[in-house]
Structures are given as structure tokens and as C-alpha cells.
Write an enzyme that holds these catalytic residues in place. Structure first.
Site, PDB file in Angstrom:
ATOM      1  N   GLU A   1      -2.691  -2.836   8.955  1.00 14.57           N
ATOM      2  CA  GLU A   1      -1.280  -3.026   8.598  1.00 14.57           C
ATOM      3  C   GLU A   1      -0.661  -4.223   9.312  1.00 14.57           C
ATOM      4  OE1 GLU A   1       0.696   0.756   9.058  1.00 14.57           O
ATOM      5  OE2 GLU A   1      -0.236   1.533   7.225  1.00 14.57           O
TER       6      GLU A   1
ATOM      7  N   GLY B   1     -11.187  10.642   1.172  1.00 14.92           N
ATOM      8  CA  GLY B   1      -9.729  10.601   1.166  1.00 14.92           C
ATOM      9  C   GLY B   1      -9.125  11.656   0.276  1.00 14.92           C
TER      10      GLY B   1
ATOM     11  N   PRO C   1      -3.868  -0.436  -2.771  1.00 14.50           N
ATOM     12  CA  PRO C   1      -4.857   0.648  -2.906  1.00 14.50           C
ATOM     13  C   PRO C   1      -4.252   2.022  -2.594  1.00 14.50           C
ATOM     14  CG  PRO C   1      -5.827  -1.199  -1.734  1.00 14.50           C
ATOM     15  CD  PRO C   1      -4.356  -1.491  -1.861  1.00 14.50           C
TER      16      PRO C   1
ATOM     17  N   TYR D   1      -1.870   7.303  -4.439  1.00 16.04           N
ATOM     18  CA  TYR D   1      -0.781   8.286  -4.510  1.00 16.04           C
ATOM     19  C   TYR D   1      -0.256   8.458  -5.928  1.00 16.04           C
ATOM     20  CZ  TYR D   1      -0.823   7.788   0.576  1.00 16.04           C
ATOM     21  OH  TYR D   1      -1.195   7.753   1.893  1.00 16.04           O
TER      22      TYR D   1
END
Length: 157
Positions: free
Chosen positions: A26, A98, A127, A132
């Protein structure tokens, strides 16, 4: 190939490494000031403020991901599970770990009688956003995140 379980105190060194990996991804590696001592106190002390799950790979049970959560209260909605961080190590992304981990957190929200689950995602993290969206998640654009650091609060009061 993958298994998910509730996190334990002895998992914290691996969790902190995953947090640092996420911060690097990030573009904010210097923002991580959390320590193992803080995590032990805050997660396993007399008044824990967070919980977590880990996802492990293979027979060696190497931790390759984590979901860190806590509960918050919405005056409009009631008790909510807040997914603070959801991390799968980069080399294991896109292989099913995930999905398994995220669905375990979804189940946790129901097990604890939450009215829903909330989290944040960076607007450039395509991604994650696409992941989501597969779940039909609502993405709000009108809310602005605010925060003050403890040193700033000390100066103010």
C-alpha cells in the site's frame, strides 16, 4: 491445501510480518508502528480489542494470510463486524485462500449476531475491489475517513 482457523498468540510474529507486507504493498511501509507487545496486550490481554483468523497452506501449516477484525457499534444499524485488515501474501493471491478466509469472516459476523460487516479498500486497489464486487459489496464514495494520532491529540488537549 488451505485451512482457516482462529488466530493464537503464537501466530502474532507471522501476522505482524503480513501487516508489514501489506503496508509495503500500500506504499506506506513507515506507517506501521504496531509492535508484538502491543498486539499481545490488545489481542490477548484482559480486555481484548481485536480477533483474527489465519489461513494456512499445506501440511506444514505455513501462515499465508490473516483477517483481523473487531466489533463496532453503528447507531443506525447496531452491532457490526469491522474487518480491519485482510491480507493474503502476494504469492498466494488468486489461488482460493482469500475466498476461504473472507467467507470465514462473513460467517463470524453471523455467528456473533452482527447486522453486517464493514471494511475499507483503497480506491486504487483494483484486484481487491474486484474481489469484493464478486460478493456484491457496496462501495460508498461519500464518506471521508478522519483520524488524529495520539501525539496530535496530546497537543490539542
Amino acid at each position: 491445501m488451505y485451512t482457516v482457523r482462529k488466530g493464537k498468540k503464537e501466530d502474532l510474529p507471522a501476522i505482524l510480518e503480513l501487516i508489514k507486507e501489506l503496508a509495503l504493498y500500500e506504499k506506506a511501509p513507515d506507517e506501521v508502528t504496531n509492535t508484538l507487545e502491543m498486539m499481545e496486550k490488545d489481542g490477548f490481554g484482559p480486555e481484548p480489542v481485536f480477533g483474527f483468523f489465519v489461513v494456512q497452506k499445506g501440511e506444514e501449516k505455513t501462515i499465508i494470510g490473516t483477517a483481523i477484525y473487531y466489533f463496532r457499534y453503528s447507531t443506525w444499524k447496531g452491532k457490526r463486524l469491522y474487518l480491519e485488515d485482510y491480507i493474503i501474501t502476494e504469492k498466494e493471491r488468486g489461488k482460493g485462500a482469500g475466498k476461504l478466509l473472507f467467507e470465514r469472516v462473513l460467517a463470524k459476523s453471523l455467528e456473533d449476531d452482527c447486522t453486517g460487516m464493514m471494511w475499507q479498500v483503497l480506491d486504487w486497489n483494483e484486484p481487491a475491489i474486484n474481489f469484493y464486487k464478486k460478493y456484491g459489496a457496496s462501495m460508498e464514495e461519500e464518506w471521508i475517513n478522519c483520524n488524529l494520532q495520539s501525539e496530535e491529540i496530546r497537543k490539542l488537549i
